[in-house]
Scaffold this active site. Structure first.
Site, PDB file in Angstrom:
ATOM      1  N   ARG A 108       3.830   0.278  12.901  1.00  9.08           N
ATOM      2  CA  ARG A 108       3.456  -1.046  12.402  1.00  9.08           C
ATOM      3  C   ARG A 108       3.526  -1.022  10.876  1.00  9.08           C
ATOM      4  O   ARG A 108       2.792  -0.271  10.238  1.00  9.08           O
ATOM      5  CB  ARG A 108       2.041  -1.418  12.866  1.00  9.08           C
TER       6      ARG A 108
ATOM      7  N   HIS B 256      -1.707  -5.152 -12.635  1.00  7.49           N
ATOM      8  CA  HIS B 256      -1.236  -5.052 -14.017  1.00  7.49           C
ATOM      9  C   HIS B 256      -2.118  -5.823 -15.002  1.00  7.49           C
ATOM     10  O   HIS B 256      -2.337  -5.371 -16.119  1.00  7.49           O
ATOM     11  CB  HIS B 256       0.212  -5.551 -14.131  1.00  7.49           C
TER      12      HIS B 256
ATOM     13  N   ASN C 212      -1.658 -10.568   8.685  1.00 10.96           N
ATOM     14  CA  ASN C 212      -2.690  -9.553   8.820  1.00 10.96           C
ATOM     15  C   ASN C 212      -3.997 -10.078   8.226  1.00 10.96           C
ATOM     16  O   ASN C 212      -4.064 -10.410   7.043  1.00 10.96           O
ATOM     17  CB  ASN C 212      -2.292  -8.271   8.079  1.00 10.96           C
ATOM     18  N   GLU C 213      -5.028 -10.144   9.060  1.00  7.90           N
ATOM     19  CA  GLU C 213      -6.387 -10.460   8.619  1.00  7.90           C
ATOM     20  C   GLU C 213      -6.495 -11.719   7.759  1.00  7.90           C
ATOM     21  O   GLU C 213      -6.909 -11.666   6.596  1.00  7.90           O
ATOM     22  CB  GLU C 213      -7.002  -9.272   7.860  1.00  7.90           C
TER      23      GLU C 213
ATOM     24  N   TYR D 256     -13.078  -1.781  12.595  1.00 11.90           N
ATOM     25  CA  TYR D 256     -13.517  -0.523  11.983  1.00 11.90           C
ATOM     26  C   TYR D 256     -14.993  -0.231  12.198  1.00 11.90           C
ATOM     27  O   TYR D 256     -15.392   0.926  12.244  1.00 11.90           O
ATOM     28  CB  TYR D 256     -13.280  -0.565  10.466  1.00 11.90           C
TER      29      TYR D 256
ATOM     30  N   GLN E 202       0.794  -1.224   0.000  1.00 14.96           N
ATOM     31  CA  GLN E 202       0.000   0.000   0.000  1.00 14.96           C
ATOM     32  C   GLN E 202       0.833   1.283   0.000  1.00 14.96           C
ATOM     33  O   GLN E 202       0.315   2.332  -0.379  1.00 14.96           O
ATOM     34  CB  GLN E 202      -0.955   0.004   1.196  1.00 14.96           C
TER      35      GLN E 202
ATOM     36  N   HIS F  20       1.202  -9.074   4.880  1.00  9.98           N
ATOM     37  CA  HIS F  20       0.013  -8.225   4.724  1.00  9.98           C
ATOM     38  C   HIS F  20      -0.407  -8.288   3.245  1.00  9.98           C
ATOM     39  O   HIS F  20      -0.329  -7.302   2.512  1.00  9.98           O
ATOM     40  CB  HIS F  20       0.317  -6.798   5.186  1.00  9.98           C
TER      41      HIS F  20
ATOM     42  N   ASP G 121       2.304   0.645  -8.108  1.00  8.96           N
ATOM     43  CA  ASP G 121       3.668   0.692  -8.669  1.00  8.96           C
ATOM     44  C   ASP G 121       4.534   1.740  -7.965  1.00  8.96           C
ATOM     45  O   ASP G 121       5.723   1.517  -7.719  1.00  8.96           O
ATOM     46  CB  ASP G 121       3.632   1.013 -10.171  1.00  8.96           C
TER      47      ASP G 121
ATOM     48  N   GLU H  50      -5.298  -1.939  14.007  1.00  7.94           N
ATOM     49  CA  GLU H  50      -5.844  -0.988  13.025  1.00  7.94           C
ATOM     50  C   GLU H  50      -7.196  -0.499  13.511  1.00  7.94           C
ATOM     51  O   GLU H  50      -8.004  -1.286  14.016  1.00  7.94           O
ATOM     52  CB  GLU H  50      -6.066  -1.641  11.646  1.00  7.94           C
TER      53      GLU H  50
ATOM     54  N   ASN I  15      -7.837  -5.815  14.258  1.00  6.74           N
ATOM     55  CA  ASN I  15      -8.225  -4.724  13.357  1.00  6.74           C
ATOM     56  C   ASN I  15      -9.731  -4.563  13.440  1.00  6.74           C
ATOM     57  O   ASN I  15     -10.469  -5.519  13.198  1.00  6.74           O
ATOM     58  CB  ASN I  15      -7.844  -5.041  11.903  1.00  6.74           C
TER      59      ASN I  15
END
Ligand code: GBH
Length: 489
Positions: free
Chosen positions: A84, A46, A173-174, A316, A26, A129, A59, A383, A314
């Site tokens: 993190r 891509h 992660n997750e 939200y 990310q 991740h 990219d 998160e 995590n």
């Protein structure tokens, strides 16, 4: 009364830590520089660019690969205790296998870690991740059981290379999103649609990979490196719509968070009983010769049980649950297996992400569920954050409001409910590549100008408030008065 004099209930405990988070794909960019191999997100962006809302790629992303010093200086001015971030497996092992180590990958992460430590910031490292090396996808990805050993070899190289300096590790992660969204519903790379089948194979490999990795650390590295190893799971809170839906709400939690938490954090280990039952029953009805949920051997159950020093969480948002799968839902599928529907309350405050509604009380309930269900493990909130629009610049009052309100619930969970919550991590440090949403949703405390080749960083107002919270150890309810004209509450 007198007894409450001793309670510092409005302050975070002295040993409570604050941090911010990112993930390699990310933010890093430099997707094919200095020997890095292709991973499944390079490949998807891509070759299946149509799946990405704004047709963007990672990219370049935030170009963090080239901005180590600048980023760490920003982290320093935020005042965080830790950062993190995740390692790009393909930057370290271009083929995914340990046959060929890319020295530049080792150099890059050593420089980042050294720069953090030189500035008094702890590295909090996630091994995986979501950016699986593409060659490992070409042999089937996570549903292939061989990946458990292949991951453990990669993890071993990370412990050897960085373990003298890194004291907090997370394996995955997750995993729920890796397996369900990646292999079940095509909402993450590799974007497969084997709903109800491949995700359970994926989870079985991934839990074996996690358990092996934890045991390797205990046996070979713990005595000299003395770090902690955990895993980061994601969960919304699932609130029963009415009293009669409460068993279903529990089942959603047990088959979501519990899919991975039960094998690792429960007393008995293994997949949750309810999950084994419903999937075995549905599989038989569908004509499968055995359950779509693979089983662990007794030794594997023991290896995985207790294989974490902390639970990364995590969180939200929240959903309302009603009993019974949606009419006409396809089979096999994860949501048919669960046998419930999850929806939002239209009255809840929304954000730029359609899935993310602001429901602060859900976090306190979730922390209490974890306390009851898994014996009050140490929890690191890994998160929590709020999505703004692409147009958002630095006046991000809704994000400030979000962090204040969710932190208030964390404080209540600690002081009133005695949940062992040890740290809080804001997602995200920087605006970044939001997976299939591209750059259309911003979660950062720091704004990035993605039109500018320099990827100019500008702290948002929320970053100042977060710094203030860390400094005072109190929630910052006065932010609206601090020179802020665009906030309306
Ligand atoms: C995290 O995942 C990721 O770890 C991080 O990389 C990411 O940038 C961040 O959150 C923000 O998205 O439509 O109701 O079925 C978020 C986990 C889980 C988000 C499932 C969306 C779909 C909810 N997510 N989800 S729903």
């Amino acid at each position: 009364g007198l007894l409450s004099l001793g309670c510092f209930c409005s302050e975070f405990p002295p040993d409570f830590k604050f941090g911010v988070s990112t993930a390699s794909y990310q933010v890093e960019g430099a997707w094919n520089e200095s020997g890095k191999g292709e991973n499944i997100w390079d490949h998807l962006s891509h070759f299946r660019n149509d799946l990405i809302f704004d047709r963007s790629t990672g990219d370049v992303a935030c170009d963090s690969y080239h901005k180590t010093k600048e980023d760490v200086a920003l982290l320093k001015s935020l005042g965080v205790d830790y950062y993190r971030f995740s390692l790009s497996w393909s930057r370290i092992l271009p083929s995914g296998f340990a046959n060929n180590i890319n020295d530049d990958g080792i150099r890059y992460y050593n420089e980042l870690i050294d720069e953090l430590l030189a500035n008094g910031i702890e590295p909090f490292v996630t091994l995986y991740h979501w950016d699986l090396p593409q060659p490992l996808q070409e042999i089937g990805g996570w549903p292939n059981p061989l990946l458990a050993d292949i991951f453990a070899e990669y993890a071993t190289i990370a412990f050897k290379s960085f373990g003298a300096k890194v004291k907090h590790w997370q394996t995955f992660n997750e995993p729920l999103q890796v397996c369900h969204e990646g292999y079940g519903i095509a909402n993450k790379a590799p974007a497969y649609t084997s709903d109800g089948v491949a995700p359970y194979m994926c989870s079985t490999t991934l839990l074996r990979a996690h358990g092996k990795t934890y045991r390797i650390y205990q046996d070979k590295y713990k005595s000299t490196q003395n770090g902690l190893v955990g895993i980061t799971l994601d969960s919304s809170w699932f609130e029963a719509q009415t009293q009669k839906d409460s068993d279903s709400a529990k089942r959603v939690l047990r088959m979501g968070l519990g899919w991975f938490a039960n094998p690792i954090f429960s007393e008995s280990g293994d997949y949750p009983q309810v999950m084994k039952e419903v999937i075995s029953k549905a599989s038989a009805e569908e004509g499968f010769s055995k359950s779509r949920l693979p089983s662990f051997t007794a030794e594997e159950i023991e290896m995985i049980r207790g294989s974490a020093d902390f639970l990364g969480l995590n969180h939200y948002t929240t959903r309302l649950v009603t009993d019974g799968a949606a009419k006409g839902i396809s089979r096999p599928s994860y949501y048919f297996d669960i046998g419930a529907e999850a929806r939002v309350d239209e009255a809840w405050e929304s954000s730029a992400a359609s899935w993310l509604k602001v429901v602060p009380w859900g976090l306190r309930k979730l922390l209490n569920f974890i306390k009851e269900e898994y014996g009050n493990p140490d929890v690191v909130i890994a998160e929590n954050g709020y999505a703004g629009e692409y147009e958002e610049f630095t006046q991000d009052c809704r994000r400030i409001h979000y962090h204040n309100k969710y932190l208030e619930q964390v404080l209540l969970a600690i002081t009133e409910d005695k949940c062992n919550v040890k740290a809080y991590t804001a997602w995200s440090f920087l605006d970044n590549f939001e997976w299939l949403r591209g750059y259309s949703e911003r979660f950062g405390l720091i704004h990035i100008d993605f039109e500018n080749p320099n990827r100019t960083r500008t702290p948002k107002h929320s970053s100042k408030v977060f710094t203030n919270i860390i400094k005072t150890r109190k929630i910052d309810w006065d932010f609206a008065a601090s020179g802020f004209d665009k906030c309306e509450f």
